[in-house]
Design a protein around this motif. Structure first.
Motif, mmCIF file in Angstrom:
data_model
loop_
_atom_site.group_PDB
_atom_site.id
_atom_site.type_symbol
_atom_site.label_atom_id
_atom_site.label_comp_id
_atom_site.label_asym_id
_atom_site.label_seq_id
_atom_site.Cartn_x
_atom_site.Cartn_y
_atom_site.Cartn_z
ATOM 1 N N GLU A 144 97.891 81.019 60.598
ATOM 2 C CA GLU A 144 98.544 80.410 59.432
ATOM 3 C C GLU A 144 98.746 78.929 59.707
ATOM 4 O OE1 GLU A 144 102.751 80.505 56.879
ATOM 5 O OE2 GLU A 144 102.352 82.040 58.409
ATOM 6 N N VAL A 145 98.376 78.100 58.750
ATOM 7 C CA VAL A 145 98.544 76.650 58.888
ATOM 8 C C VAL A 145 99.298 76.121 57.677
ATOM 9 C CG1 VAL A 145 97.403 74.410 59.095
ATOM 10 C CG2 VAL A 145 96.438 76.406 60.264
ATOM 11 N N ASN A 146 100.367 75.371 57.950
ATOM 12 C CA ASN A 146 101.149 74.718 56.895
ATOM 13 C C ASN A 146 101.131 73.215 57.176
ATOM 14 O OD1 ASN A 146 102.834 74.313 54.708
ATOM 15 N ND2 ASN A 146 104.696 74.592 55.895
ATOM 16 N N ALA A 147 100.607 72.446 56.252
ATOM 17 C CA ALA A 147 100.470 71.000 56.480
ATOM 18 C C ALA A 147 100.918 70.221 55.248
ATOM 19 C CB ALA A 147 99.023 70.660 56.813
ATOM 20 N N PHE A 148 101.519 69.052 55.495
ATOM 21 C CA PHE A 148 101.846 68.148 54.390
ATOM 22 C C PHE A 148 101.690 66.704 54.859
ATOM 23 C CE2 PHE A 148 105.942 69.174 56.398
ATOM 24 C CZ PHE A 148 106.503 67.918 56.597
ATOM 25 N N ILE A 149 101.489 65.820 53.872
ATOM 26 C CA ILE A 149 101.237 64.405 54.129
ATOM 27 C C ILE A 149 102.354 63.575 53.501
ATOM 28 C CG2 ILE A 149 99.597 62.504 53.884
ATOM 29 C CD1 ILE A 149 98.506 64.863 55.508
ATOM 30 N N THR A 150 102.873 62.614 54.289
ATOM 31 C CA THR A 150 103.870 61.670 53.778
ATOM 32 C C THR A 150 103.406 60.250 54.089
ATOM 33 O OG1 THR A 150 105.144 61.566 55.842
ATOM 34 C CG2 THR A 150 105.712 63.325 54.285
ATOM 35 N N LYS A 151 103.993 59.287 53.388
ATOM 36 C CA LYS A 151 103.834 57.896 53.826
ATOM 37 C C LYS A 151 104.587 57.756 55.156
ATOM 38 C CE LYS A 151 101.450 55.283 50.889
ATOM 39 N NZ LYS A 151 102.116 54.299 50.035
ATOM 40 N N LYS A 152 104.073 56.962 56.075
ATOM 41 C CA LYS A 152 104.712 56.826 57.377
ATOM 42 C C LYS A 152 106.146 56.318 57.225
ATOM 43 C CE LYS A 152 104.222 54.756 61.952
ATOM 44 N NZ LYS A 152 103.443 53.879 62.850
ATOM 45 N N GLY A 160 97.139 52.456 53.000
ATOM 46 C CA GLY A 160 98.386 52.449 53.762
ATOM 47 C C GLY A 160 98.323 53.387 54.948
ATOM 48 N N THR A 161 99.435 53.499 55.646
ATOM 49 C CA THR A 161 99.540 54.381 56.814
ATOM 50 C C THR A 161 100.321 55.627 56.435
ATOM 51 O OG1 THR A 161 99.452 52.509 58.333
ATOM 52 C CG2 THR A 161 100.286 54.573 59.207
ATOM 53 N N TYR A 162 99.773 56.772 56.782
ATOM 54 C CA TYR A 162 100.363 58.058 56.430
ATOM 55 C C TYR A 162 100.664 58.853 57.700
ATOM 56 C CZ TYR A 162 98.502 57.160 51.712
ATOM 57 O OH TYR A 162 98.217 56.619 50.494
ATOM 58 N N THR A 163 101.459 59.918 57.521
ATOM 59 C CA THR A 163 101.747 60.852 58.619
ATOM 60 C C THR A 163 101.378 62.261 58.179
ATOM 61 O OG1 THR A 163 103.568 59.489 59.456
ATOM 62 C CG2 THR A 163 103.520 61.791 60.141
ATOM 63 N N GLU A 201 109.076 62.037 51.523
ATOM 64 C CA GLU A 201 108.486 62.668 50.341
ATOM 65 C C GLU A 201 107.100 63.246 50.664
ATOM 66 O OE1 GLU A 201 107.040 61.643 45.771
ATOM 67 O OE2 GLU A 201 107.777 60.049 47.082
ATOM 68 N N LYS A 202 106.911 64.521 50.334
ATOM 69 C CA LYS A 202 105.636 65.199 50.575
ATOM 70 C C LYS A 202 104.661 64.865 49.441
ATOM 71 C CE LYS A 202 107.840 69.049 53.005
ATOM 72 N NZ LYS A 202 108.078 70.515 53.035
ATOM 73 N N LEU A 203 103.671 64.062 49.754
ATOM 74 C CA LEU A 203 102.720 63.628 48.742
ATOM 75 C C LEU A 203 101.675 64.702 48.457
ATOM 76 C CD1 LEU A 203 102.152 60.005 50.070
ATOM 77 C CD2 LEU A 203 103.699 60.735 48.236
#
Length: 349
Positions: A230-238, A274-277, A242-244
């Motif tokens: 199982e994989v759970n992933a989300f991306i935010t601005k660094k 931009g830079t994301y995490t 907020e989960k984009l």
């Protein structure tokens, strides 16, 4: 003919056409199915005798020949193309045993392709069976974990092309389908336990099937299957919370010593520079891994990806459209003004 009668006739005609096409398609599909069957002949060193695939316990340097029965139940000869393939993980998080273009993982030391020797072409006469030998030569050094792969069987392309031509003449329609049979093969030398390990490698934005996705490359560095992944992933601005973009998937499986790009879709949203995490959590085999990795999207990269994305929503103002609308409104107002003046002049005269 009345309006309602015309509609009824049209509706019946559409139904008749749909049923005819469906019938032809089902005939073509059934004709394109496998014209042979594959059965493994399990040897004495089969570990799990309830399985139909090869699950063998072997020794370092051991050589052994196992057999596969190929059965042709048709009235024509069948030429079968055979290949031995190492197991890999595809982009859907599924173990793949067929011949494919997925690159070999850097941690894989022993590939089934280097252990198996088998004929790449077998001709099965009509109504006959062929016993195909598959020779195995294990590495001289003791190997922990499993060596996983499969044997892939597919009818020769030219024979399938001819069958489709014959089907087209008979049915007036042909559908090109290609089926293969994949027989898994798992080899191991010891019963020693292998500790599971997953690694997060590169995170980047890519265009896949004309859609922008964020890919997180997850790697299984150990010679073991990673089940119920199982994989759970989300991306935010660094630096932000907020989960984009996000995605959760369960019941995946990774082949031993393999990697795959876990895809996080943008769902049509524009990608900004931009830079994301990337925040990624993976669970499998009773273990949990959690990673955070930063990545940067340049302005040029964002423009190219947004332009290539067929689902991308363009939030920028379309000045050309608004100018055309304004010009159109002005023309309409001028025409109305001219008509009003002409009407007044007529009344005066």
């Amino acid at each position: 003919m009345s309006f309602f009668k015309k509609i009824s006739v049209l509706f019946v005609s559409v139904l008749f056409f749909s049923a005819t096409v469906a019938g032809l398609m089902s005939k073509s599909a059934s004709a394109a199915e496998l014209n042979f069957s594959v059965t493994s002949v399990l040897p004495d060193n089969q570990i799990d005798k309830k399985q139909s695939y090869f699950d063998l316990k072997m020794k370092p340097g051991q050589e052994q020949t196992v057999y596969v029965m190929l059965d042709n139940a048709t009235d024509k000869k069948v030429t079968v193309m055979v290949s031995a393939n190492e197991a890999k993980t595809n982009i859907n998080g599924t173990t793949q045993y067929d011949k494919n273009k997925i690159e070999r993982d850097s941690t894989l030391n022993y590939s089934l392709e280097d252990i198996v020797t088998v004929k790449n072409k077998v001709v099965i006469p009509p109504k006959k069976k062929v016993k195909l030998p598959v020779h195995l030569k294990m590495p001289d050094k003791e190997v922990k974990g499993i060596i996983l792969g499969g044997l892939s069987f597919q009818q020769k392309e030219s024979e399938l092309d001819q069958a489709e031509k014959d089907s087209a003449k008979e049915n007036g329609m042909s559908i090109k389908n290609r089926f293969s049979y994949n027989l898994a093969m798992s080899l191991k030398m010891t019963d020693d336990q292998v500790e599971p390990e997953l690694v997060l490698n590169k995170v980047e934005a890519q265009s896949i099937n004309a859609r922008t996705v964020i890919t997180a490359n997850i790697q299984n560095t150990q010679p073991m299957l990673m089940n119920q992944l199982e994989v759970n992933a989300f991306i935010t601005k660094k630096g932000e919370s907020e989960k984009l973009f996000k995605k959760n998937m369960k019941e995946m499986q990774m082949a031993p010593n393999s990697n795959f790009n876990y895809q996080i879709p943008l769902n049509g949203e524009q990608l900004e520079a931009g830079t994301y995490t990337a925040d990624v959590t993976a669970k499998s085999m009773g273990e949990t891994w959690h990673w955070k990795k930063d990545f940067t999207i340049s302005s040029d990269e964002a423009k190219q990806l947004n332009k290539a994305d067929v689902d991308a929503k363009d939030d920028s103002i379309n000045w050309t459209m608004w100018i055309l609308i304004a010009v159109g409104i002005i023309i309409v107002l001028l025409l109305l003004l001219i008509l009003v003046r002409q009407n007044k002049n007529k009344r005066r005269s």
